[in-house]
Scaffold this motif. Structure first.
Motif, PDB file in Angstrom:
ATOM      1  N   ASP B  32     -19.231  55.492  17.914  1.00 19.05           N
ATOM      2  CA  ASP B  32     -18.887  56.376  19.031  1.00 19.05           C
ATOM      3  C   ASP B  32     -18.303  57.680  18.499  1.00 19.05           C
ATOM      4  O   ASP B  32     -18.688  58.767  18.921  1.00 19.05           O
ATOM      5  CB  ASP B  32     -17.845  55.721  19.955  1.00 19.05           C
ATOM      6  CG  ASP B  32     -18.486  54.763  20.950  1.00 19.05           C
ATOM      7  OD1 ASP B  32     -19.509  55.142  21.546  1.00 19.05           O
ATOM      8  OD2 ASP B  32     -17.970  53.654  21.126  1.00 19.05           O
ATOM      9  N   ARG B  36     -19.401  61.771  18.887  1.00 18.89           N
ATOM     10  CA  ARG B  36     -18.532  62.782  19.518  1.00 18.89           C
ATOM     11  C   ARG B  36     -18.257  63.952  18.575  1.00 18.89           C
ATOM     12  O   ARG B  36     -18.290  65.101  18.975  1.00 18.89           O
ATOM     13  CB  ARG B  36     -17.216  62.147  19.956  1.00 18.89           C
ATOM     14  CG  ARG B  36     -17.246  61.633  21.373  1.00 18.89           C
ATOM     15  CD  ARG B  36     -15.901  61.727  22.068  1.00 18.89           C
ATOM     16  NE  ARG B  36     -14.827  61.100  21.345  1.00 18.89           N
ATOM     17  CZ  ARG B  36     -14.582  59.788  21.337  1.00 18.89           C
ATOM     18  NH1 ARG B  36     -15.363  58.972  22.005  1.00 18.89           N
ATOM     19  NH2 ARG B  36     -13.581  59.294  20.672  1.00 18.89           N
ATOM     20  N   ASN B 112     -14.682  49.474  20.180  1.00 19.56           N
ATOM     21  CA  ASN B 112     -15.203  49.438  21.546  1.00 19.56           C
ATOM     22  C   ASN B 112     -14.055  49.460  22.559  1.00 19.56           C
ATOM     23  O   ASN B 112     -14.139  50.139  23.583  1.00 19.56           O
ATOM     24  CB  ASN B 112     -16.058  48.170  21.724  1.00 19.56           C
ATOM     25  CG  ASN B 112     -17.019  48.243  22.894  1.00 19.56           C
ATOM     26  OD1 ASN B 112     -17.104  47.317  23.674  1.00 19.56           O
ATOM     27  ND2 ASN B 112     -17.753  49.333  23.048  1.00 19.56           N
ATOM     28  N   ASN B 115     -12.056  52.954  22.289  1.00 22.20           N
ATOM     29  CA  ASN B 115     -12.850  54.049  22.848  1.00 22.20           C
ATOM     30  C   ASN B 115     -12.619  54.187  24.358  1.00 22.20           C
ATOM     31  O   ASN B 115     -12.723  55.269  24.915  1.00 22.20           O
ATOM     32  CB  ASN B 115     -14.327  53.799  22.539  1.00 22.20           C
ATOM     33  CG  ASN B 115     -15.201  55.012  22.770  1.00 22.20           C
ATOM     34  OD1 ASN B 115     -14.843  56.111  22.365  1.00 22.20           O
ATOM     35  ND2 ASN B 115     -16.307  54.828  23.454  1.00 22.20           N
ATOM     36  N   SER B 117     -14.177  53.281  27.086  1.00 23.22           N
ATOM     37  CA  SER B 117     -15.213  53.575  28.072  1.00 23.22           C
ATOM     38  C   SER B 117     -15.281  52.462  29.117  1.00 23.22           C
ATOM     39  O   SER B 117     -15.252  51.294  28.777  1.00 23.22           O
ATOM     40  CB  SER B 117     -16.576  53.702  27.378  1.00 23.22           C
ATOM     41  OG  SER B 117     -17.608  53.635  28.346  1.00 23.22           O
ATOM     42  N   ALA B 119     -17.802  51.586  30.417  1.00 16.47           N
ATOM     43  CA  ALA B 119     -19.084  50.930  30.163  1.00 16.47           C
ATOM     44  C   ALA B 119     -19.087  50.156  28.847  1.00 16.47           C
ATOM     45  O   ALA B 119     -20.110  49.621  28.445  1.00 16.47           O
ATOM     46  CB  ALA B 119     -20.210  51.961  30.169  1.00 16.47           C
ATOM     47  N   GLY B 120     -17.957  50.096  28.152  1.00 14.72           N
ATOM     48  CA  GLY B 120     -17.875  49.360  26.877  1.00 14.72           C
ATOM     49  C   GLY B 120     -18.259  47.900  27.110  1.00 14.72           C
ATOM     50  O   GLY B 120     -17.642  47.219  27.927  1.00 14.72           O
ATOM     51  N   PRO B 153     -11.030  56.593  32.345  1.00 10.87           N
ATOM     52  CA  PRO B 153     -12.163  56.697  31.411  1.00 10.87           C
ATOM     53  C   PRO B 153     -11.714  57.316  30.088  1.00 10.87           C
ATOM     54  O   PRO B 153     -11.192  58.427  30.082  1.00 10.87           O
ATOM     55  CB  PRO B 153     -13.141  57.628  32.135  1.00 10.87           C
ATOM     56  CG  PRO B 153     -12.675  57.708  33.549  1.00 10.87           C
ATOM     57  CD  PRO B 153     -11.209  57.410  33.550  1.00 10.87           C
ATOM     58  N   GLY B 154     -11.844  56.597  29.003  1.00 11.83           N
ATOM     59  CA  GLY B 154     -11.429  57.100  27.688  1.00 11.83           C
ATOM     60  C   GLY B 154      -9.927  57.159  27.504  1.00 11.83           C
ATOM     61  O   GLY B 154      -9.444  57.652  26.493  1.00 11.83           O
ATOM     62  N   ILE B 189     -26.587  52.862  27.233  1.00 16.28           N
ATOM     63  CA  ILE B 189     -25.263  52.508  27.728  1.00 16.28           C
ATOM     64  C   ILE B 189     -25.417  51.844  29.092  1.00 16.28           C
ATOM     65  O   ILE B 189     -26.259  52.248  29.893  1.00 16.28           O
ATOM     66  CB  ILE B 189     -24.386  53.767  27.776  1.00 16.28           C
ATOM     67  CG1 ILE B 189     -24.131  54.243  26.336  1.00 16.28           C
ATOM     68  CG2 ILE B 189     -23.067  53.502  28.491  1.00 16.28           C
ATOM     69  CD1 ILE B 189     -23.480  55.597  26.231  1.00 16.28           C
ATOM     70  N   ALA B 214     -18.530  49.659  34.234  1.00 12.68           N
ATOM     71  CA  ALA B 214     -19.247  50.904  34.553  1.00 12.68           C
ATOM     72  C   ALA B 214     -19.318  51.207  36.054  1.00 12.68           C
ATOM     73  O   ALA B 214     -20.137  52.009  36.486  1.00 12.68           O
ATOM     74  CB  ALA B 214     -20.655  50.903  33.955  1.00 12.68           C
ATOM     75  N   THR B 218     -12.096  52.321  35.104  1.00 18.77           N
ATOM     76  CA  THR B 218     -11.944  51.371  33.997  1.00 18.77           C
ATOM     77  C   THR B 218     -12.738  50.131  34.391  1.00 18.77           C
ATOM     78  O   THR B 218     -13.203  50.020  35.524  1.00 18.77           O
ATOM     79  CB  THR B 218     -10.469  50.947  33.800  1.00 18.77           C
ATOM     80  OG1 THR B 218     -10.066  50.184  34.949  1.00 18.77           O
ATOM     81  CG2 THR B 218      -9.539  52.131  33.627  1.00 18.77           C
TER      82      THR B 218
END
Lengths: 175, 282
Positions: B32, B36, B112, B115, B117, B119-120, B153-154, B189, B214, B218
């Motif tokens: 990831d 970036r 993971n 990060n 995400s 969507a992780g 997110p993030g 993803i 996703a 979160t």
């Protein structure tokens, strides 16, 4: 612990022990191509989507565009240049299989395809069709060659002997 | 992309000491992070802390009550772990479905999580397996349940001086599934993902834990659907109703990967497919 801009690290490349200063901010891909002149490893998307830059790291296919050069400390790296048996002009059976099956068109994806195939056959000597597709899902070919490529992997699996694979086995960690 | 400094510690104490400088960014598999950094090639890079050689973070330990997964375990290693295949199939399925072989050989479970995400792919399984994260700094360590780790997110509660040093799940058998939907099977993803951990008492649901990926800022638990399923005898009507309820628990947005309306619908479809497979497989 090294914190230099160009840390000196030990690694093995295509079976040869190396100790070199590597540019800290470079990817392994850039290091191979621009510093070591090993341009067989192709630079495609640079974000891990296309697989053209695939090399073996400790026996496993990885995207060299997503590995920092200093991360290869103590690792064994194999690139397409190391696949041909040393000394001779002969090709590796996986390379022969790709030629035999017309699995090469423009050739840009081929080094990555070959490295991923070797990585697959190291783990699974007789992959079935679905395992072959899953293994190669991270390697894109834009010349429409997948059918021939899958055939080449099947042919390679039938042709290779343990001798052909032994060099790539060193430094493979247990899962 | 020049003049980058990297730190390459060989043990955890060194790594935590290096991380005490909060401008240091930890890099595990880099799958990831390097994407970036690639996109901001003209901006200065942070100082990178390479975790490759910190062996303490790269192992699975098993006791009678807990399985402790080192954050540097790769997706491939999780996919092939005998103990996780037996005790955490949701996590194994998620790890096996993410990225490509090349990505799975590098991407780590700790990366993971860190990060952050929504969507992780390993995160919904860790929610339903009730994972506890150990966060360490040079000054000490603390534990945080995975559901309290993400704030957006993030965004996570991980402090700049901390590293994730362990992921602990209970050592017990469980039943359930992980399902995801993405543009293609590999290297895409997740648009939607669903993880379920279900305990049956004969034919009745004793408890069900459901996590959705996703479809919110979160990963979230679908507590209303869980509550609905509790004590129920699973049949098609119950599954259909659960799939309807879970759609309303999802709070998705339209983005580059999918539309909110589609995501809502698909959360229900994935839950339905999964529950049907769990009940037909006993």
């Amino acid at each position: 612990m090294s914190s230099d801009l160009t840390p000196k690290i030990k690694f093995r490349l295509n079976g040869i022990d190396m100790e070199k200063e590597v540019p800290a901010g470079w990817t392994l891909l850039r290091y191979l191509r621009e510093e070591l002149g090993l341009t067989g490893t192709k630079c495609g998307c640079e974000i891990g989507e296309c697989g053209a830059c695939t090399v073996l790291m400790n026996g496993k296919p990885v995207n060299s565009c997503l590995v920092m050069a200093p991360q290869i400390e103590n690792a064994s790296i194999w690139t397409i240049e190391g696949v041909t048996p040393p000394g001779g002009t002969a090709l590796h059976p996986v390379q022969k299989a790709f030629i035999e099956c017309d699995a090469v068109h423009c050739g840009f994806c081929t080094p990555g395809m070959v490295m991923t195939t070797i990585g697959l056959l190291l783990q699974n000597k007789k992959p079935d069709n679905s395992q072959i597709k899953q293994a190669l899902a991270g390697n894109l070919c834009r010349c429409t060659g997948y059918i021939q490529i899958f055939e080449a992997v099947r042919l390679a699996a039938a042709m290779i002997s343990e001798n052909d694979m032994r060099p790539f086995r060193e430094n493979i960690s247990e899962n | 992309m020049n003049a980058v400094e990297t730190l390459n510690p060989t043990n955890l104490a060194q790594a935590l000491k290096a991380k005490a400088n909060k401008n240091v960014v930890a890099v595990a598999g880099g799958t990831d992070l390097l994407v970036r950094l690639h996109d901001r090639i003209t901006q200065p890079w942070p100082k990178l802390l390479i975790l490759e050689n910190v062996k303490e973070l790269h192992k699975i330990t098993v006791t009678k009550t807990a399985i402790t997964i080192g954050p540097s375990m790769t997706f491939s290693e999780i996919e092939n772990s005998a103990i996780l295949r037996k005790k955490a199939l949701q996590l194994v399925t998620a790890a096996a479905s993410a990225g490509s072989v090349q990505i799975r050989n590098r991407a780590t479970i700790g990366g993971n999580i860190a990060n952050g995400s929504p969507a992780g792919d390993t995160i919904p399984p860790l929610y339903v397996l009730e994972a506890i994260l150990e966060l360490s700094s040079a000054k000490g360590k603390r534990t945080v349940p995975i559901e309290k780790f993400f704030t957006g997110p993030g965004k996570t509660v991980l402090k700049p001086t901390e590293l994730i040093t362990a992921i602990k799940i209970p050592n017990r058998s469980n039943h359930g599934f992980f399902m995801r939907l993405a543009t293609r099977k590999a290297l895409a993803i997740s648009k939607v993902s669903v993880a379920v951990n279900i305990i049956m008492n004969k034919s009745k649901v004793e408890s069900a834990k459901i996590a959705l990926g996703a479809v919110a800022p979160t990963v979230i638990r679908a507590t209303l659907t869980e509550e609905y399923l509790r004590g129920k005898e699973i049949n098609q009507a119950i599954i259909d109703e659960a799939a309807r309820i879970v759609q309303d628990e999802a709070r998705p947005i339209d983005d580059i990967r999918s539309l909110a309306i589609y995501r809502k619908e698909m959360v229900g479809v994935l839950l339905k497919r999964g529950l049907e497979s769990v009940t037909t497989n006993g």
